[in-house]
Design a protein around this motif. Structure first.
Motif, PDB file in Angstrom:
ATOM      1  N   TRP A  33     -43.082  -8.400  65.637  1.00 22.31           N
ATOM      2  CA  TRP A  33     -43.213  -7.756  64.332  1.00 22.31           C
ATOM      3  C   TRP A  33     -44.631  -7.217  64.137  1.00 22.31           C
ATOM      4  O   TRP A  33     -44.809  -6.113  63.602  1.00 22.31           O
ATOM      5  N   LEU A  34     -45.623  -7.996  64.535  1.00 17.50           N
ATOM      6  CA  LEU A  34     -46.999  -7.507  64.443  1.00 17.50           C
ATOM      7  C   LEU A  34     -47.146  -6.204  65.229  1.00 17.50           C
ATOM      8  O   LEU A  34     -47.742  -5.223  64.742  1.00 17.50           O
ATOM      9  N   ASN A  35     -46.587  -6.180  66.427  1.00 18.55           N
ATOM     10  CA  ASN A  35     -46.645  -4.954  67.239  1.00 18.55           C
ATOM     11  C   ASN A  35     -45.945  -3.801  66.545  1.00 18.55           C
ATOM     12  O   ASN A  35     -46.448  -2.659  66.525  1.00 18.55           O
ATOM     13  N   ASN A  36     -44.786  -4.081  65.956  1.00 19.64           N
ATOM     14  CA  ASN A  36     -43.983  -3.020  65.332  1.00 19.64           C
ATOM     15  C   ASN A  36     -44.666  -2.399  64.116  1.00 19.64           C
ATOM     16  O   ASN A  36     -44.396  -1.235  63.780  1.00 19.64           O
ATOM     17  N   VAL A  37     -45.536  -3.159  63.446  1.00 23.45           N
ATOM     18  CA  VAL A  37     -46.226  -2.605  62.270  1.00 23.45           C
ATOM     19  C   VAL A  37     -47.646  -2.159  62.616  1.00 23.45           C
ATOM     20  O   VAL A  37     -48.437  -1.836  61.725  1.00 23.45           O
ATOM     21  N   GLY A  38     -47.965  -2.150  63.900  1.00 27.68           N
ATOM     22  CA  GLY A  38     -49.238  -1.600  64.343  1.00 27.68           C
ATOM     23  C   GLY A  38     -50.414  -2.543  64.281  1.00 27.68           C
ATOM     24  O   GLY A  38     -51.573  -2.105  64.296  1.00 27.68           O
ATOM     25  N   ILE A  39     -50.168  -3.845  64.229  1.00 29.96           N
ATOM     26  CA  ILE A  39     -51.252  -4.834  64.204  1.00 29.96           C
ATOM     27  C   ILE A  39     -51.371  -5.454  65.591  1.00 29.96           C
ATOM     28  O   ILE A  39     -50.451  -6.104  66.073  1.00 29.96           O
ATOM     29  N   THR A  40     -52.499  -5.227  66.233  1.00 28.41           N
ATOM     30  CA  THR A  40     -52.678  -5.682  67.617  1.00 28.41           C
ATOM     31  C   THR A  40     -53.426  -7.006  67.713  1.00 28.41           C
ATOM     32  O   THR A  40     -53.379  -7.670  68.751  1.00 28.41           O
ATOM     33  N   LYS A  41     -54.098  -7.408  66.640  1.00 34.54           N
ATOM     34  CA  LYS A  41     -54.849  -8.653  66.641  1.00 34.54           C
ATOM     35  C   LYS A  41     -54.126  -9.693  65.789  1.00 34.54           C
ATOM     36  O   LYS A  41     -53.765  -9.416  64.643  1.00 34.54           O
TER      37      LYS A  41
ATOM     38  N   LYS B 168     -43.026  -2.345  55.935  1.00 30.63           N
ATOM     39  CA  LYS B 168     -42.996  -1.384  57.038  1.00 30.63           C
ATOM     40  C   LYS B 168     -41.844  -1.608  58.017  1.00 30.63           C
ATOM     41  O   LYS B 168     -41.949  -1.219  59.190  1.00 30.63           O
ATOM     42  N   ASP B 169     -40.774  -2.224  57.563  1.00 29.76           N
ATOM     43  CA  ASP B 169     -39.567  -2.385  58.387  1.00 29.76           C
ATOM     44  C   ASP B 169     -39.886  -2.968  59.767  1.00 29.76           C
ATOM     45  O   ASP B 169     -39.632  -2.339  60.795  1.00 29.76           O
ATOM     46  N   PRO B 170     -40.425  -4.182  59.825  1.00 30.96           N
ATOM     47  CA  PRO B 170     -40.860  -4.745  61.108  1.00 30.96           C
ATOM     48  C   PRO B 170     -39.735  -4.998  62.096  1.00 30.96           C
ATOM     49  O   PRO B 170     -39.970  -5.039  63.313  1.00 30.96           O
ATOM     50  N   ASP B 171     -38.490  -5.150  61.597  1.00 31.67           N
ATOM     51  CA  ASP B 171     -37.377  -5.385  62.523  1.00 31.67           C
ATOM     52  C   ASP B 171     -36.679  -4.089  62.925  1.00 31.67           C
ATOM     53  O   ASP B 171     -35.698  -4.115  63.683  1.00 31.67           O
ATOM     54  N   LYS B 172     -37.169  -2.956  62.389  1.00 28.31           N
ATOM     55  CA  LYS B 172     -36.698  -1.619  62.775  1.00 28.31           C
ATOM     56  C   LYS B 172     -35.191  -1.441  62.586  1.00 28.31           C
ATOM     57  O   LYS B 172     -34.514  -0.805  63.409  1.00 28.31           O
ATOM     58  N   ASN B 173     -34.666  -1.973  61.483  1.00 30.42           N
ATOM     59  CA  ASN B 173     -33.238  -1.784  61.221  1.00 30.42           C
ATOM     60  C   ASN B 173     -32.980  -0.760  60.125  1.00 30.42           C
ATOM     61  O   ASN B 173     -31.831  -0.555  59.714  1.00 30.42           O
ATOM     62  N   GLY B 174     -34.051  -0.136  59.634  1.00 29.23           N
ATOM     63  CA  GLY B 174     -33.893   0.893  58.625  1.00 29.23           C
ATOM     64  C   GLY B 174     -33.582   0.379  57.239  1.00 29.23           C
ATOM     65  O   GLY B 174     -33.259   1.168  56.340  1.00 29.23           O
ATOM     66  N   LYS B 175     -33.707  -0.937  57.019  1.00 30.97           N
ATOM     67  CA  LYS B 175     -33.404  -1.530  55.719  1.00 30.97           C
ATOM     68  C   LYS B 175     -34.628  -2.275  55.180  1.00 30.97           C
ATOM     69  O   LYS B 175     -35.433  -2.805  55.954  1.00 30.97           O
ATOM     70  N   LYS B 176     -34.733  -2.325  53.875  1.00 27.67           N
ATOM     71  CA  LYS B 176     -35.801  -3.097  53.247  1.00 27.67           C
ATOM     72  C   LYS B 176     -35.270  -4.506  52.975  1.00 27.67           C
ATOM     73  O   LYS B 176     -34.813  -4.820  51.863  1.00 27.67           O
ATOM     74  N   ASP B 177     -35.277  -5.310  54.002  1.00 27.28           N
ATOM     75  CA  ASP B 177     -34.665  -6.641  53.913  1.00 27.28           C
ATOM     76  C   ASP B 177     -35.554  -7.736  54.499  1.00 27.28           C
ATOM     77  O   ASP B 177     -35.067  -8.781  54.937  1.00 27.28           O
ATOM     78  N   THR B 178     -36.859  -7.490  54.534  1.00 25.53           N
ATOM     79  CA  THR B 178     -37.778  -8.466  55.097  1.00 25.53           C
ATOM     80  C   THR B 178     -38.879  -8.824  54.095  1.00 25.53           C
ATOM     81  O   THR B 178     -39.198  -8.050  53.191  1.00 25.53           O
ATOM     82  N   TYR B 179     -39.441 -10.018  54.302  1.00 24.18           N
ATOM     83  CA  TYR B 179     -40.571 -10.498  53.505  1.00 24.18           C
ATOM     84  C   TYR B 179     -41.645 -10.993  54.460  1.00 24.18           C
ATOM     85  O   TYR B 179     -41.392 -11.217  55.652  1.00 24.18           O
TER      86      TYR B 179
ATOM     87  N   PRO C 152     -33.255 -13.533  71.831  1.00 21.01           N
ATOM     88  CA  PRO C 152     -33.945 -13.547  73.125  1.00 21.01           C
ATOM     89  C   PRO C 152     -35.091 -12.549  73.231  1.00 21.01           C
ATOM     90  O   PRO C 152     -36.038 -12.765  74.005  1.00 21.01           O
ATOM     91  N   ASP C 153     -35.038 -11.465  72.464  1.00 22.71           N
ATOM     92  CA  ASP C 153     -36.083 -10.441  72.567  1.00 22.71           C
ATOM     93  C   ASP C 153     -37.268 -10.714  71.642  1.00 22.71           C
ATOM     94  O   ASP C 153     -38.272  -9.995  71.691  1.00 22.71           O
ATOM     95  N   ALA C 154     -37.156 -11.714  70.804  1.00 23.70           N
ATOM     96  CA  ALA C 154     -38.247 -12.012  69.868  1.00 23.70           C
ATOM     97  C   ALA C 154     -39.443 -12.585  70.621  1.00 23.70           C
ATOM     98  O   ALA C 154     -39.300 -13.315  71.602  1.00 23.70           O
ATOM     99  N   GLU C 155     -40.626 -12.231  70.138  1.00 23.48           N
ATOM    100  CA  GLU C 155     -41.869 -12.779  70.690  1.00 23.48           C
ATOM    101  C   GLU C 155     -42.593 -13.562  69.599  1.00 23.48           C
ATOM    102  O   GLU C 155     -42.708 -13.091  68.473  1.00 23.48           O
ATOM    103  N   LEU C 156     -43.064 -14.734  69.954  1.00 26.79           N
ATOM    104  CA  LEU C 156     -43.801 -15.560  69.013  1.00 26.79           C
ATOM    105  C   LEU C 156     -45.205 -15.819  69.542  1.00 26.79           C
ATOM    106  O   LEU C 156     -45.420 -15.860  70.757  1.00 26.79           O
TER     107      LEU C 156
END
Length: 531
Positions: free
Chosen positions: A184-192, A210-221, A328-332
């Motif tokens: 999610w950090l990568n998807n919203v442009g945060i590298t640090k 900024k839709d961090p899960d890239k599903n086109g919906k405003k469903d995240t906090y 499986p594709d999530a990164e923590l």
């Protein structure tokens, strides 16, 4: 200054809250106590060795309160039989509850999770006082370690008498850090990975907007909390960034003050209130639990949680593996608590762990007391006994994590990976947890986890100045004040009432017993905890 035991109102409130809550982990040590073989043949010789006499003696009957986190008693397990043979005893395992104690069923030995539990049971006449000199004589290896943390004795000393054997924790795998969705950090442009409170704020706003899960919906906090807990998983690190933890007693310039009413708490609430108003905090935080807020990370609803180092910092950690199994594709990525104007940190239990107590009836049974100390010494310093009660049989139930290793991290083998499977064998039921010596812990600890704890833990930045000791008037006021705090804080964060109502809360908190508790806290600190 003598500490007073609690009155009936205190006892009733604590019993109602549940006395046996506590934390637990397997820790241990090595000193091979000489044991006897209870199967040895009788000797007709009157001058037979002491070991043989012990083996031929009638087994001492012990009512043993099983580990308080175990679901229930399992009779005649392999571990129980092993203990009975090794120590020439007959064990009656029982599940200790408030109801069982109230009915008069007092075990000879059991565990309690908190100083308030010890105080409440002592007030009922349930416990035998512990002679520190006898403790030192009977458990010399463990005593050498625990006396380095001598303040722990003060937490369970009432009227100048010791009522429990304290356990200690050194490296704490349950200390909290931040577990981020790196993808999610990568998807919203945060590298640090965020390190400061400002960077944390930037990230959680981006997760919400900024839709961090890239599903086109405003469903995240960005995050959530648990307003139903003692205040509040999910937000501990935010309060910590302002240098405070609500409900905890803090030392400030030689005075003891409660974190709930400190000015820094109002500053933290203002920040959380703004985040809520801007849609960054999940509105369900008011009803979320520690379990549900973790699931929201798994289910792509929030992007960061506070998590125990053991569960989040290593690839094999429970939360990391659960996330991978579901997504499986999530990164923590794990990180320290954010640094703010008051520093950084989170709720920290300090060196305090649980307590071993002895039933009051044992004081009139010297032979049984001697046997209990023999078992306690073995549970704290005999490697064979510790392993059997907490791990089971090597090669059957457990092994070292690294093939061929003789020390280091351990793992449970297939068919015993779940705690309920091990309970059926008696593993854990008769373990006394962190009553083990430093030497054992060092031999059986996970070096990678130890390094992670050293890297990510903020301890002891924020821990209770009284080590969570019970105050004489806790039973009269504590539950009510905790509920008052939860109500006001939830309403302030959600915008239901103005931020300035915090000042109204402080006045009400003091009038409803807070001032009396603060006075008692300062008296206790001066008498027993001030260096």
């Amino acid at each position: 200054m003598k500490r007073q035991t609690m009155g009936k109102a205190a006892l009733a409130a604590i019993v109602a809250a549940g006395l046996l809550a506590g934390c637990s982990s397997n820790s241990n040590n090595t000193t091979n106590n000489k044991t006897t073989d209870p199967t040895a043949s009788p000797s007709a010789n009157a001058s037979e060795p002491a070991e043989t006499k012990e083996a031929n003696a009638k087994p001492i009957e012990i009512t043993w309160g099983i580990h308080f986190q175990a679901a229930g008693v399992v009779e005649n397990t392999e571990v129980q039989k092993w203990l009975e043979q090794k120590f020439n005893v007959k064990i009656k395992p029982v599940k200790v509850t408030d109801a069982s104690i109230a009915s008069g069923d007092i075990p000879d030995i059991f565990m309690l999770g908190d100083p308030a539990n010890v105080s409440a049971y002592q007030n009922q006449g349930v416990l035998m006082s512990i002679d520190p000199n006898q403790l030192k004589e009977k458990m010399p290896e463990y005593y050498t370690d625990i006396e380095k943390n001598s303040k722990l004795f003060q937490t369970v000393t009432f009227n100048d008498q010791l009522w429990a054997i304290p356990m200690f924790i050194d490296l704490k795998p349950y200390d909290l850090g931040m577990l981020w969705r790196k993808d999610w950090l990568n998807n919203v442009g945060i590298t640090k990975v965020p390190e400061t409170l400002d960077e944390f704020e930037q990230a959680v706003y981006a997760f919400a907007q900024k839709d961090p899960d890239k599903n086109g919906k405003k469903d995240t906090y960005g995050l959530t909390g648990t307003a139903t807990s003692t205040w509040s998983s999910g937000f501990y690190s935010i309060f910590g960034a302002f240098g405070v933890e609500p409900t905890m007693w803090h030392e400030k310039n030689g005075e003891i003050v409660n974190g709930s009413v400190m000015p820094e708490t109002k500053e933290a609430l203002a920040k959380l209130r703004q985040w809520y108003a801007d849609g960054v905090i999940d509105p369900e935080f008011i009803t979320d639990t520690q379990d549900s807020y973790r699931k929201k990370l798994y289910n792509n609803r929030i992007g960061v949680i506070e998590e125990q180092i053991a569960k989040g910092a290593l690839p094999e950690g429970g939360t990391v593996t659960e996330m991978k199994s579901l997504s499986p594709d999530a990164e923590l990525v794990f990180a320290k608590n954010p640094k703010g104007p008051g520093g950084d940190g989170s709720w920290d239990w300090g060196v305090k762990s649980n307590f071993v107590v002895i039933g009051s009836k044992v004081k009139d049974q010297p032979e049984k007391l001697e046997k209990l100390y023999e078992i306690l010494r073995a549970e704290s310093s005999d490697e064979e006994t510790i392993n059997m009660t907490s791990l089971g049989v090597k090669g059957t139930h457990w092994d070292f994590a690294d093939s061929g290793a003789t020390s280091g991290a351990t793992k449970f083998l297939p068919a015993f990976e779940k705690q309920e499977q091990r309970d059926q064998e008696g593993i854990r039921l008769f373990s006394l947890g962190n009553i083990t010596t430093q030497a054992y812990r060092e031999k059986y600890s996970n070096p990678k986890l130890n390094e992670a704890i050293k890297t990510y833990s903020s301890a002891p930045n924020l821990t209770d100045a009284l080590l969570f000791s019970v105050l004489p008037s806790d039973g009269k006021y504590k539950a009510d004040l905790t509920a008052l705090t939860q109500k006001y804080f939830a309403q302030i964060i959600s915008g239901e009432i103005p931020l300035d109502d915090f000042d109204k809360f402080v006045t009400e908190w003091k009038a409803r017993g807070g001032d009396e508790l603060t006075k008692e806290a300062n008296e206790l600190y001066q008498a027993q905890f001030k260096n």
